[in-house]
Design a protein around this motif. Sequence first.
Motif, PDB file in Angstrom:
ATOM      1  N   SER A 202       0.840  -1.188   0.000  1.00  0.00           N
ATOM      2  CA  SER A 202       0.000   0.000   0.000  1.00  0.00           C
ATOM      3  C   SER A 202       0.879   1.243   0.000  1.00  0.00           C
ATOM      4  CB  SER A 202      -0.927  -0.003   1.216  1.00  0.00           C
ATOM      5  OG  SER A 202      -0.176  -0.139   2.402  1.00  0.00           O
ATOM      6  N   GLY A 203       1.917   1.235   0.853  1.00  0.00           N
ATOM      7  CA  GLY A 203       2.894   2.322   0.843  1.00  0.00           C
ATOM      8  C   GLY A 203       2.262   3.689   0.978  1.00  0.00           C
ATOM      9  N   VAL A 745      18.138   5.912  -6.107  1.00  0.00           N
ATOM     10  CA  VAL A 745      18.209   4.887  -5.066  1.00  0.00           C
ATOM     11  C   VAL A 745      16.890   4.133  -4.972  1.00  0.00           C
ATOM     12  CG1 VAL A 745      18.433   4.511  -2.571  1.00  0.00           C
ATOM     13  CG2 VAL A 745      19.960   6.117  -3.727  1.00  0.00           C
ATOM     14  N   LYS A 746      15.793   4.854  -5.057  1.00  0.00           N
ATOM     15  CA  LYS A 746      14.466   4.233  -4.919  1.00  0.00           C
ATOM     16  C   LYS A 746      14.184   3.204  -6.002  1.00  0.00           C
ATOM     17  CE  LYS A 746      11.631   7.734  -4.758  1.00  0.00           C
ATOM     18  NZ  LYS A 746      10.366   8.464  -4.571  1.00  0.00           N
ATOM     19  N   GLU A 747      14.841   3.350  -7.139  1.00  0.00           N
ATOM     20  CA  GLU A 747      14.574   2.440  -8.257  1.00  0.00           C
ATOM     21  C   GLU A 747      15.642   1.362  -8.414  1.00  0.00           C
ATOM     22  OE1 GLU A 747      11.718   2.558  -9.667  1.00  0.00           O
ATOM     23  OE2 GLU A 747      11.268   4.327  -8.456  1.00  0.00           O
ATOM     24  N   SER A 748      16.519   1.246  -7.409  1.00  0.00           N
ATOM     25  CA  SER A 748      17.605   0.260  -7.483  1.00  0.00           C
ATOM     26  C   SER A 748      17.286  -0.953  -6.616  1.00  0.00           C
ATOM     27  CB  SER A 748      18.924   0.888  -7.022  1.00  0.00           C
ATOM     28  OG  SER A 748      19.247   2.020  -7.799  1.00  0.00           O
ATOM     29  N   ARG A 749      17.690  -2.109  -7.095  1.00  0.00           N
ATOM     30  CA  ARG A 749      17.494  -3.338  -6.325  1.00  0.00           C
ATOM     31  C   ARG A 749      18.551  -3.494  -5.243  1.00  0.00           C
ATOM     32  NH1 ARG A 749      14.720  -7.723  -7.927  1.00  0.00           N
ATOM     33  NH2 ARG A 749      16.426  -9.119  -7.385  1.00  0.00           N
ATOM     34  N   SER A 750      19.767  -3.077  -5.544  1.00  0.00           N
ATOM     35  CA  SER A 750      20.875  -3.205  -4.599  1.00  0.00           C
ATOM     36  C   SER A 750      21.480  -1.826  -4.360  1.00  0.00           C
ATOM     37  CB  SER A 750      21.940  -4.157  -5.161  1.00  0.00           C
ATOM     38  OG  SER A 750      23.071  -4.202  -4.328  1.00  0.00           O
ATOM     39  N   VAL A 751      21.532  -1.405  -3.093  1.00  0.00           N
ATOM     40  CA  VAL A 751      22.096  -0.103  -2.734  1.00  0.00           C
ATOM     41  C   VAL A 751      23.373  -0.341  -1.934  1.00  0.00           C
ATOM     42  CG1 VAL A 751      21.711   2.037  -1.452  1.00  0.00           C
ATOM     43  CG2 VAL A 751      19.824   0.990  -2.736  1.00  0.00           C
ATOM     44  N   ALA A 769      12.791   7.796   1.776  1.00  0.00           N
ATOM     45  CA  ALA A 769      12.620   7.568   0.340  1.00  0.00           C
ATOM     46  C   ALA A 769      12.163   6.142   0.057  1.00  0.00           C
ATOM     47  CB  ALA A 769      13.923   7.864  -0.393  1.00  0.00           C
ATOM     48  N   LEU A 770      12.767   5.192   0.752  1.00  0.00           N
ATOM     49  CA  LEU A 770      12.448   3.791   0.491  1.00  0.00           C
ATOM     50  C   LEU A 770      11.062   3.416   1.004  1.00  0.00           C
ATOM     51  CD1 LEU A 770      15.877   2.128   1.353  1.00  0.00           C
ATOM     52  CD2 LEU A 770      14.902   2.534  -0.913  1.00  0.00           C
ATOM     53  N   ARG A 771      10.553   4.151   1.977  1.00  0.00           N
ATOM     54  CA  ARG A 771       9.233   3.821   2.519  1.00  0.00           C
ATOM     55  C   ARG A 771       8.139   3.969   1.467  1.00  0.00           C
ATOM     56  NH1 ARG A 771       9.300   6.987   6.761  1.00  0.00           N
ATOM     57  NH2 ARG A 771      10.262   5.470   8.118  1.00  0.00           N
ATOM     58  N   SER A 772       8.337   4.867   0.498  1.00  0.00           N
ATOM     59  CA  SER A 772       7.341   5.046  -0.558  1.00  0.00           C
ATOM     60  C   SER A 772       7.378   3.932  -1.586  1.00  0.00           C
ATOM     61  CB  SER A 772       7.549   6.400  -1.260  1.00  0.00           C
ATOM     62  OG  SER A 772       8.787   6.415  -1.941  1.00  0.00           O
ATOM     63  N   ASN A 773       8.456   3.137  -1.540  1.00  0.00           N
ATOM     64  CA  ASN A 773       8.587   2.037  -2.504  1.00  0.00           C
ATOM     65  C   ASN A 773       9.305   0.864  -1.830  1.00  0.00           C
ATOM     66  OD1 ASN A 773       8.596   0.569  -4.863  1.00  0.00           O
ATOM     67  ND2 ASN A 773      10.382   1.594  -5.712  1.00  0.00           N
ATOM     68  N   PRO A 774       8.693   0.315  -0.758  1.00  0.00           N
ATOM     69  CA  PRO A 774       9.423  -0.668   0.051  1.00  0.00           C
ATOM     70  C   PRO A 774       9.618  -2.017  -0.615  1.00  0.00           C
ATOM     71  CG  PRO A 774       7.155  -0.502   0.798  1.00  0.00           C
ATOM     72  CD  PRO A 774       7.340   0.558  -0.249  1.00  0.00           C
ATOM     73  N   SER A 775       8.835  -2.314  -1.629  1.00  0.00           N
ATOM     74  CA  SER A 775       8.878  -3.653  -2.205  1.00  0.00           C
ATOM     75  C   SER A 775       9.958  -3.824  -3.261  1.00  0.00           C
ATOM     76  CB  SER A 775       7.513  -4.001  -2.811  1.00  0.00           C
ATOM     77  OG  SER A 775       7.219  -3.130  -3.879  1.00  0.00           O
ATOM     78  N   HIS A 803       5.246  -5.051   3.365  1.00  0.00           N
ATOM     79  CA  HIS A 803       5.532  -5.111   1.936  1.00  0.00           C
ATOM     80  C   HIS A 803       7.023  -4.958   1.625  1.00  0.00           C
ATOM     81  CE1 HIS A 803       1.242  -4.964   1.326  1.00  0.00           C
ATOM     82  NE2 HIS A 803       1.190  -3.891   2.069  1.00  0.00           N
ATOM     83  N   CYS A 804       7.820  -4.806   2.677  1.00  0.00           N
ATOM     84  CA  CYS A 804       9.270  -4.717   2.487  1.00  0.00           C
ATOM     85  C   CYS A 804       9.804  -6.083   2.068  1.00  0.00           C
ATOM     86  CB  CYS A 804       9.938  -4.251   3.774  1.00  0.00           C
ATOM     87  SG  CYS A 804      11.727  -4.169   3.685  1.00  0.00           S
ATOM     88  N   LYS A 805      10.589  -6.117   1.005  1.00  0.00           N
ATOM     89  CA  LYS A 805      11.112  -7.374   0.467  1.00  0.00           C
ATOM     90  C   LYS A 805      12.633  -7.463   0.591  1.00  0.00           C
ATOM     91  CE  LYS A 805       7.123  -8.909  -1.223  1.00  0.00           C
ATOM     92  NZ  LYS A 805       6.263  -7.776  -0.880  1.00  0.00           N
ATOM     93  N   LEU A 806      13.206  -6.719   1.547  1.00  0.00           N
ATOM     94  CA  LEU A 806      14.661  -6.707   1.701  1.00  0.00           C
ATOM     95  C   LEU A 806      15.178  -8.110   2.029  1.00  0.00           C
ATOM     96  CD1 LEU A 806      16.956  -4.570   1.673  1.00  0.00           C
ATOM     97  CD2 LEU A 806      16.814  -4.559   4.163  1.00  0.00           C
ATOM     98  N   ASP A 807      16.122  -8.603   1.223  1.00  0.00           N
ATOM     99  CA  ASP A 807      16.692  -9.940   1.404  1.00  0.00           C
ATOM    100  C   ASP A 807      17.982  -9.908   2.215  1.00  0.00           C
ATOM    101  OD1 ASP A 807      14.803 -11.320  -0.076  1.00  0.00           O
ATOM    102  OD2 ASP A 807      15.848 -10.975  -1.964  1.00  0.00           O
TER     103      ASP A 807
END
Length: 982
Positions: A202-203, A745-751, A769-775, A803-807
């Motif tokens: 939902s973000g 940064v928001k559009e990167s898979r690995s930071v 920034a990442l909270r708006s696009n946590p997945s 919805h955070c998908k951080l591995d």
Amino acid sequence: MDDTHTFRHGDSSPGFSQCEGDKSISPESSCVSMRSDASMDHPIKFKGKHTSTDLSQCEGERSISPESSCVSMKSDQSMGEPMRFEGKHTSTDLSQNHREKSNSPEPSCVSMKSDQSMGEPIRFEGKHTSTDLIEQSMDTRGTFRGRHMPSNLSRDSQLAQSTFKSKLLKKFQCLYEGTAKQGNPALLNEIYTELYITESGSGEINNEHEVRQIETQSRRAATEDTPIKCSDIFRPLPGQDKPIRTVLTKGVAGIGKTVSVQKFIVDWAEGKENQDIQLIFPLPFREINLMKDKTLSLSDLLHVFFPETKETEISSDEYKVLFIFDGLDECRLSLNFKSKVKLCDISESASVDELLMNLIEGNLLPSALIWITSRPAAADLVPSECVHRVTEVRGFNEPQKEEYFRKRISDQSLANTIITHLKSSRSLHIMCHIPVFCWISASVLEEMLSEAERGEIPKTLTQMYTHFLIIQTNIKHEKDYKKRMKDEDMILKLGKLAFQQLVKGNLIFYEEDLRECGIDVTEASVYSGLCTQIFREELGLYQGKVFCFVHLSIQEHLAALYAHIHFTNENRNVFDKTKQSFFSKILTQKKYHSLSGLHQRAVNKAFKSKNGHLDLFLRFLLGLSLESNQTLLRELLTQTGSCSYNKEETVQYIKQKIRKNRSPERSINLFHCLNELGDDSLMQEIQHYLKSGGIGRNKLSSSQWSALVYVLLTSEQKMDVFDLKQFIGAQNTADEVLQKLLPVVKESRSVQLYDCGVTDEGCAALTSALRSNPSHLRELNLTGNKVGDSGVKLLSDLLQDPHCKLDKLWLRGCGVTDEGCAALTSALRSNPSQLRELDLSSNKVGDSGVEQLSDLLQDPHCKLEKLWLRDCGVTDEGCAALTSALRSNLRELSLSYNKVGDSGVKQLSDLLQDPHCKLEKLWLSKCGVTDEGCAALTSALRSNPSHLRELDLSSNKVGDSGVKQLSVLKEDPHYKLETLEF
């Protein structure tokens, strides 16, 4: 913007009959005609219960507009004798899918007529007679072919359901696409191109213009998220055990939300999918709006839209029902979910908005399924606690784009040429994620490339849309109408409507909106391809008229054209609303005496818009000023005024705006504007720096930082890994650079922020920034930064987002103590299913921090597989806590440089001999282990030899005996030990 207008946008692309329809865009004047038996000599008599006509009293099909591309459903007007139906549960026999399909483009009709020339009436006697469509669907046992009807339904209920299915199938099975030249209706299942749908967080609400959202989404790899088939929208994914009652599906205008709904209904009606659902009630908000002042019960509301359900007990446990509310963004009801009005009885009367709220909240029909579709900006109108799943329609992914054009264009060589051309223009290729834009592009490029080339093939959005408007005007010239209106007049009236409603935030209009712009409703309904391809009237289930443009971008292009012509012909600025005195008018005209003055005013208006709703309008407005597009306009309009225009003034004003703006993200649209104007000087500077590696060595200006963000985000090469070090130099701190590049940064898979000097301040900006696009984020490396417990607590807020998908999370040497470890553990406990790797090495975690982590590891949902605790102050006490927790998923454990000792190793040995232990790698370098601990390890491995592959005991006092024992295990083929270090 007035709140009452904010979410009236239309999502359903009118060109897609009934829907946005990814592929089906209205041929000219495709209407659905449903006539009653007004002229019959004798009435048709129906005896018995549950009788339904083939017209279902009015299926309420939307009048979908291709010109004369009609589905005509006439009653038996010329019969000499009445038709008599005797018995129960009788329904007529007109539902033969597409009985007659005209091959001629005009009129392109599907005619469904009854037997008008019969000399004798047809008599049906007996019970349970049904239509031929139902008979095709059911056998004598009430079974759908290939699918069994739910066993709890009675025979009468089965027939009622089958009749209902046949009516929905007739309404939704067709899509209409293209001009009259291609305009025959096609079966949805024959031309449907699968859409990319994912489960979404939902973000926070994304306030960017929807085209910007598409541009950022285009950078994401299709493998990042788990796709969901349209038919599985209510089915939990593997590992999800909670039932799903309410689904909210988001997506920008024209992306395919409504066609997904249509596909779901057709598959259900044909007996292919979701047969556990007995009834589906599609109730688009644009049609419910027409009843906003009514007071009635839910039962009455359904009877208005679906008269054939009057004999059906909707509230009975016998029926599992689905309500589909399509187009929440078009809602004109006051949905106040804080209302204290609670309704539990479907026969209880209330306002329509109260009925809907109680249905969504689960007070009414709590067992009913709910599916709501919405554009992103309106998605939060429904409280998150009322929604069990949020999905997102992302339109076409890369393979689906090509599939569309190959299906749409029969000449495959031409299709390949079109695909190649679209790929050559980044802005056009990105827009092809939107199915409606694919149709627009195909319409333009197919005509231009299949004939002798007439001028430059469109490379910008403005060129593409202007060509599209010309093509639609030419369609009108091929027709002959009794009432004629000049192209200029209709275009300007439509443009005025487009501009006025765009400023208000509306994409759906009603009759009063048209009248305000001098548009005759009847004229607009019958006027040529210009209207029916661009602007359309729909006739809903409730028989009310609503109007809309094929897509928001077409409305924005017409609005820009209106603003441009309004200025060049009349020297008037569309943003000046109030009447002016003669003196102030002179001053205004002096200030805005040139087209660049209008452009500067438009830039300011667009820049101040919080949701970017004027961004694409601005691109079109600036693009129309180019001489190449002026030439196109002269082909379209006979009267085009002239005014002074200095393009360089506009370019410099935009660059000045970029320099003053501190947010690179807000400047991105201004770079698109420069692209429309053909100026790429700033981008060339940045590309030079990138190629020479000079980004870190030079102090960039604010405009150059913005240009860097634009270049990185619009690059054809996906930048999945963001490495901050390549952008940091002596001129800027890490926190400053990180702030500038957050859009990337928001559009990167690995930071990767390894050893960059990021502090908790940068960590706060990163988390925000990442909270708006946590997945999207999968890996975050903060190793060697002074993040501290405060920074870790901020990250923990992100981690606990479901919805955070951080591995992978690396926090080595970040100054974390047991306090930060507690915050991490708490966050991961609330969302334990994603993180696979955690590195807390070289932090003062201590035994207390390890004990908290051990509690987390005992959670059966915890998926942590790799844990590094090197040099964390762990003793045998912490080791004991770990040992009790590490019996499930853990594969790798590093305890090097801790005071584990033999006692700690013995506890670990108890773990290793447990048959459930799956540990494959264990690092115990410099842990104070002697040959005593080594003996315990050897004994454990002998009893459970199948998993451990790597063991590091370097820098310990193991002794010769320990080395010998473990070396024997390594050489024995029965053991899996591959790497052994002393």
